[in-house]
Design an enzyme around this catalytic site. Structure first.
Site, mmCIF file in Angstrom:
data_model
loop_
_atom_site.group_PDB
_atom_site.id
_atom_site.type_symbol
_atom_site.label_atom_id
_atom_site.label_comp_id
_atom_site.label_asym_id
_atom_site.label_seq_id
_atom_site.Cartn_x
_atom_site.Cartn_y
_atom_site.Cartn_z
ATOM 1 N N ASN A 202 28.810 15.047 45.048
ATOM 2 C CA ASN A 202 29.293 14.626 43.733
ATOM 3 C C ASN A 202 28.542 15.439 42.678
ATOM 4 O O ASN A 202 27.663 16.251 43.002
ATOM 5 C CB ASN A 202 29.146 13.107 43.528
ATOM 6 C CG ASN A 202 27.705 12.628 43.602
ATOM 7 O OD1 ASN A 202 26.767 13.352 43.246
ATOM 8 N ND2 ASN A 202 27.504 11.402 44.070
ATOM 9 N N LYS A 204 26.320 14.681 40.363
ATOM 10 C CA LYS A 204 24.878 14.421 40.273
ATOM 11 C C LYS A 204 24.129 15.141 41.401
ATOM 12 O O LYS A 204 23.082 15.761 41.187
ATOM 13 C CB LYS A 204 24.626 12.916 40.344
ATOM 14 C CG LYS A 204 23.164 12.496 40.254
ATOM 15 C CD LYS A 204 23.073 10.968 40.182
ATOM 16 C CE LYS A 204 21.624 10.483 40.091
ATOM 17 N NZ LYS A 204 20.926 10.545 41.361
ATOM 18 N N GLU A 205 24.686 15.075 42.613
ATOM 19 C CA GLU A 205 24.046 15.721 43.770
ATOM 20 C C GLU A 205 24.011 17.233 43.611
ATOM 21 O O GLU A 205 23.015 17.879 43.948
ATOM 22 C CB GLU A 205 24.790 15.323 45.051
ATOM 23 C CG GLU A 205 24.558 13.871 45.439
ATOM 24 C CD GLU A 205 25.621 13.295 46.351
ATOM 25 O OE1 GLU A 205 25.449 12.148 46.809
ATOM 26 O OE2 GLU A 205 26.651 13.968 46.611
ATOM 27 N N ASP A 273 33.041 7.206 50.470
ATOM 28 C CA ASP A 273 33.326 7.075 51.909
ATOM 29 C C ASP A 273 34.808 7.312 52.180
ATOM 30 O O ASP A 273 35.189 7.965 53.157
ATOM 31 C CB ASP A 273 32.970 5.665 52.409
ATOM 32 C CG ASP A 273 31.504 5.314 52.229
ATOM 33 O OD1 ASP A 273 30.694 6.219 51.997
ATOM 34 O OD2 ASP A 273 31.178 4.115 52.330
#
Length: 327
Positions: A202, A204-205, A273
């Site tokens: 995502n 942020k990652e 998920d």
């Protein structure tokens, strides 16, 4: 589209990742505690569900494919409860490794008036050692020997199962057997995944993993930073989830931003998920990354309309996909 969805039933997908139990306390709030400025929840219902990588397995089953889970659990009451949940869901969990003295991850969510008001995590996130990793790898290799696997998912939540050693060994086997490898990363091992088929962080990652900051609404910055990640880990495809902005996909030839559909968001829990499950199933069915991204984007939005972590409804997803094709 219908033929693609029908083909899912012939696929077997192996999930290697951090399994956990999602516990729920559903109730209502009528007053504030006299002991502290916090709401008092009167609990009306309790539930336990498969969470984390186990929720990915549930989603893959809901799509009609066969999920196989390879993971660790603690040798505790919660671990036994988790095994019971796998059994009740008819998901193959014979490749789970019990680690003595380890705590099974449990996320307890308190929900009142259809809103999550508190989450309590009980877990151990220490990395497993080489001996424990080899126990997992032995199970993994047995699976590859005994059945055809159409895709492998690394579902990483930084809970200690996935280590650089495990990543390297699984990646070698996947390459040797020509099995697509799809990764949903977390911070600890972010740059340890090399030459994978799909890497799905995502926003942020990606920012934390590359130590960069940029405006995702600026298309050039979005493309440049995603390309930088792609080159750094030599991934064939990057699929970057951008919450309300949608999903951005890039490969060696092209890139595309799929905008999010307008939804009534009830709960974002478990949406990632669902996205990785749909993407991996599509890649296993040999679709291109852009169709996989479109369907993953639709599915992620649909589950956000439900309270709590729930798997995708295949029929509803197909209806939405057909509608989107006509638009």
């Amino acid at each position: 589209m219908r033929s693609l969805f029908n083909s899912f039933k012939d696929l077997s997908i192996l999930i290697i990742g951090d399994v956990m139990m999602d516990a729920y306390l559903f109730g209502k709030v009528d007053r504030v505690s006299p002991e502290a400025p916090v709401p008092i929840v009167s609990v009306g219902k309790k539930e336990a569900r498969l969470g984390g990588a186990a929720n990915v397995a549930l989603n893959i089953k809901a799509l009609g494919a066969k999920p196989i889970i390879c993971a660790i659990v603690g040798d505790d009451i919660e671990g036994r409860q988790l095994l019971d949940l796998f059994s009740a869901a008819d998901i193959d969990a014979t490749s789970l490794v019990k680690i003595v003295g380890r705590k099974t991850t449990v996320k307890t969510r308190v929900i009142a008036q259809n809103q999550q008001i508190l989450r309590v995590d009980a877990e151990t996130d220490t990395e497993i050692n080489i001996e424990e990793s080899n126990l997992v790898l032995n199970k993994f290799r047995l699976i590859l020997e005994r059945q055809k696997i159409d895709a492998i998912i690394f579902q990483d939540y930084d809970k200690g199962l996935i280590t650089p050693y495990l990543i390297d060994e699984v990646s070698k086997s996947a390459k040797a057997n020509n099995i697509p490898l799809i990764v949903d990363p977390k911070k600890r091992n972010f740059l340890s995944y090399k030459d994978v088929d799909v890497f799905k962080p995502n926003l942020k990652e990606l920012k934390e993993g590359l130590k960069v900051d940029f405006d995702p609404k600026n298309y050039l910055e979005l493309k440049n930073n995603t390309t930088l990640l792609k080159e750094k880990i030599k991934a064939k495809n990057i699929l970057l989830t951008l919450s309300e902005l949608g999903i951005y996909a890039i490969n060696d030839k092209e890139d595309k931003l799929t905008p999010a559909h307008i939804r009534t968001i009830a709960d974002v829990s478990g949406a990632g998920d669902t996205v990785i499950s749909v993407v991996a199933t599509c890649i296993a069915a040999r679709t291109d990354i852009f169709l996989a991204a479109r369907l993953g984007n639709l599915a992620g939005g649909l589950v956000c309309e439900k309270v709590g972590v729930v798997p995708i409804n295949k029929d509803l997803l197909l209806q939405e996909a057909l509608k989107a094709e006509e638009a």
